[in-house]
Design an enzyme around this catalytic site. Structure first.
Site, PDB file in Angstrom:
ATOM      1  N   SER A  33      50.641 -44.074  29.414  1.00 14.29           N
ATOM      2  CA  SER A  33      51.626 -43.416  28.559  1.00 14.29           C
ATOM      3  C   SER A  33      51.615 -43.915  27.120  1.00 14.29           C
ATOM      4  O   SER A  33      51.939 -43.169  26.197  1.00 14.29           O
ATOM      5  CB  SER A  33      53.022 -43.602  29.149  1.00 14.29           C
ATOM      6  OG  SER A  33      53.292 -44.976  29.379  1.00 14.29           O
ATOM      7  N   HIS A  64      59.129 -46.944  25.224  1.00  8.43           N
ATOM      8  CA  HIS A  64      57.835 -46.488  24.730  1.00  8.43           C
ATOM      9  C   HIS A  64      57.921 -46.319  23.215  1.00  8.43           C
ATOM     10  O   HIS A  64      59.005 -46.103  22.665  1.00  8.43           O
ATOM     11  CB  HIS A  64      57.445 -45.153  25.367  1.00  8.43           C
ATOM     12  CG  HIS A  64      56.979 -45.270  26.775  1.00  8.43           C
ATOM     13  ND1 HIS A  64      57.842 -45.386  27.834  1.00  8.43           N
ATOM     14  CD2 HIS A  64      55.735 -45.286  27.306  1.00  8.43           C
ATOM     15  CE1 HIS A  64      57.145 -45.482  28.959  1.00  8.43           C
ATOM     16  NE2 HIS A  64      55.861 -45.426  28.668  1.00  8.43           N
TER      17      HIS A  64
END
Length: 265
Positions: free
Chosen positions: A40, A247
């Site tokens: 990711s 993230h």
């Protein structure tokens, strides 16, 4: 007048030579065949602007691979990094884009194998003791089990793309120690999570070096931009959708990951 004219002609010749060097550089970039693999952090989860074809892999046009592609216009670009990918997923689903003509590869992998998501969930929702135990388990996995998994992935990348320059990207510290958040976890948990990132980066950098690959360390670039930092934060804290939590935002991809990759590429 003749000496002055001769000087101007010589100067013009030098300028044309210099100019030709700058004209030639895009042609060199156009010969690059680039494949972006990984998890990711390479897909750009958390950075928004996801491509429709990527579905649940959530590949972002704000990700460092896509930004590098836009800046350098390689002759081929295969973007297969995927949210949630582990080493086994790279082996099963991503290596098919590589061949002997591939000249550049990027990858971040290993965080999911070591249990990044579950560790973060434990640290955010459970006690300090539970958090420290989860981090200890993740670090043990990264130290004892992950090296062989990375070796296998890197060996397969080299076998599929023997002529490629491979850049392995690491992971940033998530938290500013001593920073202030309206909602957040304490410094003991923050330090433990950052320590896990250090262990993961140390292991990854060593395995990459052993494989003859370059390593892009993003930790210094993210310093001052972590969760709870007083400046511009480049990382999502707990957000919806939940898979984008912890993230890099678009600014983290462009300000942290892209320079690290560009320098190593």
């Amino acid at each position: 007048m003749r000496p002055a004219r001769a000087m101007s002609v010589a100067t013009l010749a030098i300028l044309l030579t210099v100019a030709s060097l700058f004209v030639a550089s895009p042609a060199s970039a156009a010969g690059v065949r680039y494949a972006a693999l990984g998890d990711s952090y390479s897909a750009g989860v958390g950075a928004g602007s996801y491509t429709s074809e990527s579905g649940s892999c959530k590949r972002s046009t704000n990700s460092y691979p896509y930004l590098w592609k836009n800046a350098h216009a390689p002759s081929a670009f295969a973007f297969v990094a995927c949210s949630g990918a582990r080493t086994g997923d790279v082996l099963s689903n991503q290596l098919s884009v590589l061949d002997a003509n591939t000249t550049l590869v990027s990858i971040s992998i290993g965080g999911n194998d070591a249990g990044f998501a579950s560790t973060m969930q434990t640290c955010v929702l459970d006690s300090e003791t539970a958090c420290l135990n989860a981090v200890a388990a993740a670090k043990a996995y990264a130290t004892n089990t992950l090296p062989a998994q990375l070796d296998n992935v890197y060996a397969q990348i080299h076998a599929k793309a023997p002529n490629a320059h491979v850049v392995v990207l690491g992971y940033p510290h998530l938290y500013k120690i001593g920073g202030s958040c309206i909602f957040g976890i304490g410094d003991t948990k923050r330090a433990a999570i950052n320590g896990a990132a250090d262990t993961l980066d140390t292991v990854t950098a060593k395995r990459a070096a052993n494989a003859g690959f370059s390593f892009g360390d993003v930790r210094s670039a993210f310093t001052g931009h972590e969760i709870c930092a007083s400046g511009t934060v480049w990382l999502n804290s707990t957000v919806l959708p939940v898979d984008e939590s912890y993230h890099p935002k678009a600014a983290g991809q462009s300000g942290g990951y892209l320079p690290a990759f560009s320098a190593a590429a």
